[in-house]
Write an enzyme that holds these catalytic residues in place. Structure first.
Site, PDB file in Angstrom:
ATOM      1  N   LYS A 173       2.634  10.553  -6.147  1.00  0.00           N
ATOM      2  CA  LYS A 173       3.465   9.637  -7.080  1.00  0.00           C
ATOM      3  C   LYS A 173       2.517   8.905  -8.027  1.00  0.00           C
ATOM      4  O   LYS A 173       2.755   9.214  -9.312  1.00  0.00           O
ATOM      5  CB  LYS A 173       4.039   8.545  -6.299  1.00  0.00           C
TER       6      LYS A 173
ATOM      7  N   ARG B 299      12.156   0.701  -2.870  1.00  0.00           N
ATOM      8  CA  ARG B 299      12.068   1.254  -1.648  1.00  0.00           C
ATOM      9  C   ARG B 299      13.017   1.051  -0.618  1.00  0.00           C
ATOM     10  O   ARG B 299      12.871   1.770   0.540  1.00  0.00           O
ATOM     11  CB  ARG B 299      10.616   0.804  -0.927  1.00  0.00           C
TER      12      ARG B 299
ATOM     13  N   ARG C  53      -7.661  11.007   1.880  1.00  0.00           N
ATOM     14  CA  ARG C  53      -7.295  10.212   0.445  1.00  0.00           C
ATOM     15  C   ARG C  53      -8.630   9.381   0.377  1.00  0.00           C
ATOM     16  O   ARG C  53      -8.707   8.590   1.347  1.00  0.00           O
ATOM     17  CB  ARG C  53      -6.167   9.795   0.400  1.00  0.00           C
TER      18      ARG C  53
ATOM     19  N   ARG D 218      -8.166   3.696   1.974  1.00  0.00           N
ATOM     20  CA  ARG D 218      -7.604   2.213   1.785  1.00  0.00           C
ATOM     21  C   ARG D 218      -7.296   2.114   3.446  1.00  0.00           C
ATOM     22  O   ARG D 218      -6.901   2.844   4.100  1.00  0.00           O
ATOM     23  CB  ARG D 218      -6.313   2.768   1.182  1.00  0.00           C
TER      24      ARG D 218
ATOM     25  N   ARG E  70       3.437   3.948   8.336  1.00  0.00           N
ATOM     26  CA  ARG E  70       4.207   4.041   6.824  1.00  0.00           C
ATOM     27  C   ARG E  70       5.137   5.213   6.417  1.00  0.00           C
ATOM     28  O   ARG E  70       6.283   4.962   6.056  1.00  0.00           O
ATOM     29  CB  ARG E  70       3.130   4.236   5.868  1.00  0.00           C
TER      30      ARG E  70
HETATM   31  P1  AMP Z   1       2.037   2.260  -2.482  1.00  0.00           P
HETATM   32  O1  AMP Z   1       0.490   1.888  -3.130  1.00  0.00           O
HETATM   33  O2  AMP Z   1       3.126   2.498  -3.096  1.00  0.00           O
HETATM   34  O3  AMP Z   1       1.825   3.190  -1.144  1.00  0.00           O
HETATM   35  O4  AMP Z   1       2.129   0.691  -1.728  1.00  0.00           O
HETATM   36  C1  AMP Z   1       1.165   0.180  -0.660  1.00  0.00           C
HETATM   37  C2  AMP Z   1       2.030  -0.918  -0.102  1.00  0.00           C
HETATM   38  O5  AMP Z   1       2.705  -1.949  -0.819  1.00  0.00           O
HETATM   39  C3  AMP Z   1       3.246  -0.504   0.787  1.00  0.00           C
HETATM   40  O6  AMP Z   1       2.795   0.143   1.951  1.00  0.00           O
HETATM   41  C4  AMP Z   1       3.948  -1.748   0.805  1.00  0.00           C
HETATM   42  O7  AMP Z   1       3.448  -2.441   1.926  1.00  0.00           O
HETATM   43  C5  AMP Z   1       3.651  -2.380  -0.385  1.00  0.00           C
HETATM   44  N1  AMP Z   1       4.783  -2.006  -1.314  1.00  0.00           N
HETATM   45  C6  AMP Z   1       4.719  -1.213  -2.590  1.00  0.00           C
HETATM   46  N2  AMP Z   1       5.937  -1.129  -3.076  1.00  0.00           N
HETATM   47  C7  AMP Z   1       6.617  -1.754  -2.447  1.00  0.00           C
HETATM   48  C8  AMP Z   1       8.033  -1.999  -2.601  1.00  0.00           C
HETATM   49  N3  AMP Z   1       8.927  -1.438  -3.575  1.00  0.00           N
HETATM   50  N4  AMP Z   1       8.756  -2.702  -1.487  1.00  0.00           N
HETATM   51  C9  AMP Z   1       8.296  -3.373  -0.514  1.00  0.00           C
HETATM   52  N5  AMP Z   1       6.616  -3.039  -0.363  1.00  0.00           N
HETATM   53  C10 AMP Z   1       6.101  -2.243  -1.298  1.00  0.00           C
END
Ligand code: AMP
Length: 199
Positions: free
Chosen positions: A13, A88, A127, A138, A149
């Protein structure tokens, strides 16, 4: 255009969001990036979010939705945006729909990147990202957090696919292949959602 990019962690994404937003001339807004910037900057929001992020859990809706509303109120997002990683949960999607409706707007398209789970686990464990000149993993890409996740995705985020399908906004694209191949599929799908043709 107002676009949401939906898909599990590791579907690509972030990479696609940057390219597609560039093509559309709209800002790519990643809630994960905003949270990570707040964690590095040690802000209050960052401190609240970090506990959930480290566990691979979602940050509570009220924190996340307030943050997104603030971001969408900025001038560069007025005429369009590409959301990466938001919504989400169904509740986030409903609140997004309501706040756009208040402005007389709606989403144009939800693009779902489809990748099977074995491939996701392979991608996420390999990654790395660049931090202060070094390639690091990360914290939430560690194998045990990755599995959690993906479970959170299946349980809380995957239902959005049906939600947006019912709204007639969903375009699913196969996200296995080169970055260029996936971008081409995404742009073709956006044409189907009414992307203005070039020229
Ligand atoms: P990502 O980089 O999109 O994988 O997001 C990393 C982390 O940020 C996720 O595992 C959540 O802990 C938090 N996060 C990102 N976007 C959201 C969202 N829309 N709602 C809740 N938590 C989020």
């Amino acid at each position: 255009m107002r676009v949401v990019l939906l898909g599990p962690p590791g579907a690509g994404k972030g990479t696609q969001a940057q390219i597609i937003a560039g093509e559309l001339g709209v800002p790519a807004i990643s809630t994960g990036d905003i949270f990570r910037a707040n964690v590095s900057g040690k802000t209050e929001l960052g401190q609240q979010a970090k506990v959930y992020m480290d566990a691979g859990d979602l940050v509570p809706d009220e924190i996340t939705v307030a943050m997104v509303k603030d971001r969408l109120a900025e001038p560069d997002a007025k005429s369009g945006f590409l959301l990466d990683g938001f919504p989400r949960t169904i509740s986030q999607a409903e609140q997004l729909r309501a706040s756009l409706a208040d402005l007389g707007d709606r989403l144009d398209c939800v693009l779902e990147l489809v990748v099977d789970e074995d491939e996701l686990v392979r991608r996420l464990s390999g990654r790395r990202m660049l931090v202060d000149g070094q390639m690091v993993q990360r914290d939430d890409d560690k194998p045990e957090t990755v599995r959690h996740r993906l479970k959170v995705y299946r349980e809380q985020t995957a239902p959005l696919s049906g939600f947006y399908e019912t709204e007639g906004m969903l375009a699913r694209i196969d996200a296995i292949g080169s970055v260029e191949e996936v971008t081409a599929r995404a742009l073709a799908a956006l044409d189907g959602c009414g992307r203005p043709s070039a020229g």
